[in-house]
Design a protein around this motif. Structure first.
Motif, PDB file in Angstrom:
ATOM      1  N   ARG A   1       0.863  -1.191   0.000  1.00  0.00           N
ATOM      2  CA  ARG A   1       0.000   0.000   0.000  1.00  0.00           C
ATOM      3  C   ARG A   1       0.897   1.238   0.000  1.00  0.00           C
ATOM      4  NH1 ARG A   1      -3.340   3.226   3.484  1.00  0.00           N
ATOM      5  NH2 ARG A   1      -2.228   2.559   5.350  1.00  0.00           N
ATOM      6  N   ILE A   2       0.609   2.169  -0.913  1.00  0.00           N
ATOM      7  CA  ILE A   2       1.461   3.361  -1.030  1.00  0.00           C
ATOM      8  C   ILE A   2       0.607   4.609  -0.779  1.00  0.00           C
ATOM      9  CG2 ILE A   2       3.122   2.282  -2.609  1.00  0.00           C
ATOM     10  CD1 ILE A   2       1.728   3.767  -4.930  1.00  0.00           C
ATOM     11  N   PRO A   3       1.244   5.788  -0.541  1.00  0.00           N
ATOM     12  CA  PRO A   3       0.448   6.999  -0.282  1.00  0.00           C
ATOM     13  C   PRO A   3      -0.578   7.261  -1.386  1.00  0.00           C
ATOM     14  CG  PRO A   3       2.758   7.392   0.242  1.00  0.00           C
ATOM     15  CD  PRO A   3       2.695   6.037  -0.421  1.00  0.00           C
ATOM     16  N   GLY A   4      -1.772   7.706  -0.950  1.00  0.00           N
ATOM     17  CA  GLY A   4      -2.921   7.863  -1.851  1.00  0.00           C
ATOM     18  C   GLY A   4      -2.649   8.708  -3.083  1.00  0.00           C
ATOM     19  N   GLU A   5      -1.916   9.819  -2.901  1.00  0.00           N
ATOM     20  CA  GLU A   5      -1.697  10.713  -4.056  1.00  0.00           C
ATOM     21  C   GLU A   5      -0.883  10.013  -5.147  1.00  0.00           C
ATOM     22  OE1 GLU A   5       0.557  12.971  -0.980  1.00  0.00           O
ATOM     23  OE2 GLU A   5       1.750  13.675  -2.679  1.00  0.00           O
ATOM     24  N   VAL A   6       0.071   9.166  -4.751  1.00  0.00           N
ATOM     25  CA  VAL A   6       0.898   8.474  -5.752  1.00  0.00           C
ATOM     26  C   VAL A   6       0.082   7.346  -6.376  1.00  0.00           C
ATOM     27  CG1 VAL A   6       3.153   7.443  -6.227  1.00  0.00           C
ATOM     28  CG2 VAL A   6       2.882   8.972  -4.273  1.00  0.00           C
ATOM     29  N   MET A   7      -0.722   6.692  -5.535  1.00  0.00           N
ATOM     30  CA  MET A   7      -1.584   5.608  -6.031  1.00  0.00           C
ATOM     31  C   MET A   7      -2.534   6.153  -7.104  1.00  0.00           C
ATOM     32  SD  MET A   7      -2.311   2.463  -5.760  1.00  0.00           S
ATOM     33  CE  MET A   7      -3.529   1.649  -6.766  1.00  0.00           C
ATOM     34  N   ALA A   8      -3.088   7.351  -6.847  1.00  0.00           N
ATOM     35  CA  ALA A   8      -4.044   7.941  -7.793  1.00  0.00           C
ATOM     36  C   ALA A   8      -3.353   8.197  -9.135  1.00  0.00           C
ATOM     37  CB  ALA A   8      -4.597   9.234  -7.210  1.00  0.00           C
ATOM     38  N   ARG A   9      -2.120   8.672  -9.052  1.00  0.00           N
ATOM     39  CA  ARG A   9      -1.377   8.962 -10.287  1.00  0.00           C
ATOM     40  C   ARG A   9      -1.116   7.672 -11.062  1.00  0.00           C
ATOM     41  NH1 ARG A   9       4.537  10.046 -10.923  1.00  0.00           N
ATOM     42  NH2 ARG A   9       4.607  10.155 -13.171  1.00  0.00           N
ATOM     43  N   LEU A  10      -0.712   6.640 -10.346  1.00  0.00           N
ATOM     44  CA  LEU A  10      -0.413   5.354 -10.988  1.00  0.00           C
ATOM     45  C   LEU A  10      -1.682   4.772 -11.628  1.00  0.00           C
ATOM     46  CD1 LEU A  10       1.633   3.007 -11.449  1.00  0.00           C
ATOM     47  CD2 LEU A  10       0.933   2.099  -9.228  1.00  0.00           C
ATOM     48  N   ALA A  11      -2.772   4.831 -10.864  1.00  0.00           N
ATOM     49  CA  ALA A  11      -4.032   4.253 -11.356  1.00  0.00           C
ATOM     50  C   ALA A  11      -4.561   5.014 -12.570  1.00  0.00           C
ATOM     51  CB  ALA A  11      -5.061   4.247 -10.226  1.00  0.00           C
ATOM     52  N   GLY A  12      -4.143   6.283 -12.698  1.00  0.00           N
ATOM     53  CA  GLY A  12      -4.568   7.074 -13.854  1.00  0.00           C
ATOM     54  C   GLY A  12      -3.959   6.580 -15.154  1.00  0.00           C
ATOM     55  N   VAL A  13      -2.794   5.990 -15.083  1.00  0.00           N
ATOM     56  CA  VAL A  13      -2.109   5.602 -16.325  1.00  0.00           C
ATOM     57  C   VAL A  13      -1.914   4.087 -16.484  1.00  0.00           C
ATOM     58  CG1 VAL A  13      -0.922   7.794 -16.764  1.00  0.00           C
ATOM     59  CG2 VAL A  13       0.110   6.158 -15.192  1.00  0.00           C
ATOM     60  N   CYS A  14      -2.169   3.343 -15.400  1.00  0.00           N
ATOM     61  CA  CYS A  14      -1.986   1.881 -15.484  1.00  0.00           C
ATOM     62  C   CYS A  14      -3.219   1.159 -14.943  1.00  0.00           C
ATOM     63  CB  CYS A  14      -0.784   1.441 -14.639  1.00  0.00           C
ATOM     64  SG  CYS A  14       0.787   2.066 -15.223  1.00  0.00           S
ATOM     65  N   ASP A  15      -3.367  -0.066 -15.392  1.00  0.00           N
ATOM     66  CA  ASP A  15      -4.409  -0.944 -14.838  1.00  0.00           C
ATOM     67  C   ASP A  15      -3.721  -1.659 -13.657  1.00  0.00           C
ATOM     68  OD1 ASP A  15      -5.812  -3.221 -14.228  1.00  0.00           O
ATOM     69  OD2 ASP A  15      -6.061  -3.897 -16.299  1.00  0.00           O
TER      70      ASP A  15
END
Ligand code: DGY
Length: 331
Positions: free
Chosen positions: A11-25
């Motif tokens: 589990r990583i910080p939410g802001e970075v997770m959101a960025r990752l989820a924006g460009v990757c599945d």
């Protein structure tokens, strides 16, 4: 265009997770505990990218379970959990996250050093238990840090950051490193080179900052502990297996050294028998880089490396660049 499929094992910080989820599945571990190995092998099958944690043993078997795997981004500066040779043999780039956790880890090394010398966790336990009944000149004595000699083993980024902090305590700093600094840098950092044995004999505090490799496994064992002063302390924020933990328990129990401050263990999360019972050791749960600011930076850097690798670019912190050279050469 479909997004690249990525497995994130922590589990990583939410802001970075959101960025990752924006460009990757993203298939992600949402719990604060390591992903079970069998589950990881199951989930990695259709993945092109992996963001791994230090608790994941990423070996050839795991890589073979993921025929589409194009990039492994380890969210740590240490990468002893990854079989780099196996990744290179399979043409998979691997990256780590250097630079962004230097200050946090150096701060924690110093916190452990002060905690050990002034017996802070022990005094906290005793004060809570009602043992602070009166003030007396010889009660609860620790050791002074100011003006003492600090021996740094491994003078990379983190070792140097520890050396800079030691200046604030007017410490003399010895260091031992495979490559000696040039004299100008030694002067600027105010550090003196010493071989391992001399450093161990002279230092009041020995702080470890080496990566875990074949050469550094059990670098500090019974023989090295015997060289240390009986009034000295060992601080380890690097990797547990750098110290022979059984030998350390013996040395602490027999007061061959005064104390220790440990953030890492030989068989994490297990502690060597007897270690937890000792009063003269401060024990932390591998949190050298454990500040919110640093974890945001580590996760961001892991994502940056991952995306570069998935896009066929050179990840900024690639550990096996020969993989890319092979791609370029073979077209
Ligand atoms: C690292 O980065 O290697 C640490 O041990 C985990 O943060």
């Amino acid at each position: 265009m479909s997004k690249p499929k990525v497995l994130l094992t922590g589990r990583i910080p939410g802001e970075v997770m959101a960025r990752l989820a924006g460009v990757c599945d993203v298939e992600a571990n949402t719990e604060d505990r390591p992903m079970d190995r069998e589950k990881l092998i199951e989930l990695i099958r259709d993945r092109e990218g992996l963001i791994s944690m230090i608790t994941d043993g990423v070996d050839g078997k795991m890589m073979d379970a993921a025929p589409r795997l194009k990039m492994i981004a380890n969210m740590a500066v240490g990468f002893n959990n990854i079989d780099l040779k196996a990744a290179t043999a399979r043409g998979i780039p691997v990256s780590n996250t250097p630079g962004v956790l230097t200050d946090a880890t150096a701060e924690l090394a110093f916190a452990l050093l002060l905690a050990a010398a002034r017996r802070i966790p022990e005094m906290d336990r005793k004060t809570r238990a009602g043992e602070f009944r009166w003030w007396a000149p010889m009660l609860f004595l620790g050791r002074e840090v100011s003006g003492k000699t600090l021996g740094i083993i491994g003078l990379g980024r983190i070792g140097k950051a520890v050396a800079r902090r030691a200046r604030g305590f007017d410490m003399r700093v010895l260091y031992c490193n495979p490559a000696r600094l040039d004299p100008a840098e030694e002067r600027a950092l105010r550090v003196e080179y010493a071989d391992l044995r001399s450093l161990l004999r002279e230092a009041d505090f020995v702080s470890l900052h080496v990566p875990l490799t074949e050469a550094t496994k059990h670098l500090i064992g019974a023989e090295e502990l015997a060289l240390m002063k009986p009034t000295s302390y060992l601080i380890n924020t690097s990797r547990g297996p750098v110290v022979d933990e059984k030998a350390l328990v013996q040395a602490l129990r027999g007061r061959k050294i005064e104390g220790a401050g440990l953030d890492v263990y030989e068989n994490e999360p297990a502690l060597a028998p007897g270690l937890a019972e000792l009063e003269n050791v401060t024990l932390l749960p591998h949190v050298g880089s454990g500040t919110l600011e640093t974890r945001v930076r580590m996760a961001s850097l892991a994502v940056e490396n991952l995306l570069a690798g998935l896009n066929g670019e050179s990840p900024p912190n690639i550990l096996n660049p020969e993989v890319l050279q092979a791609v370029y050469k073979n077209g």
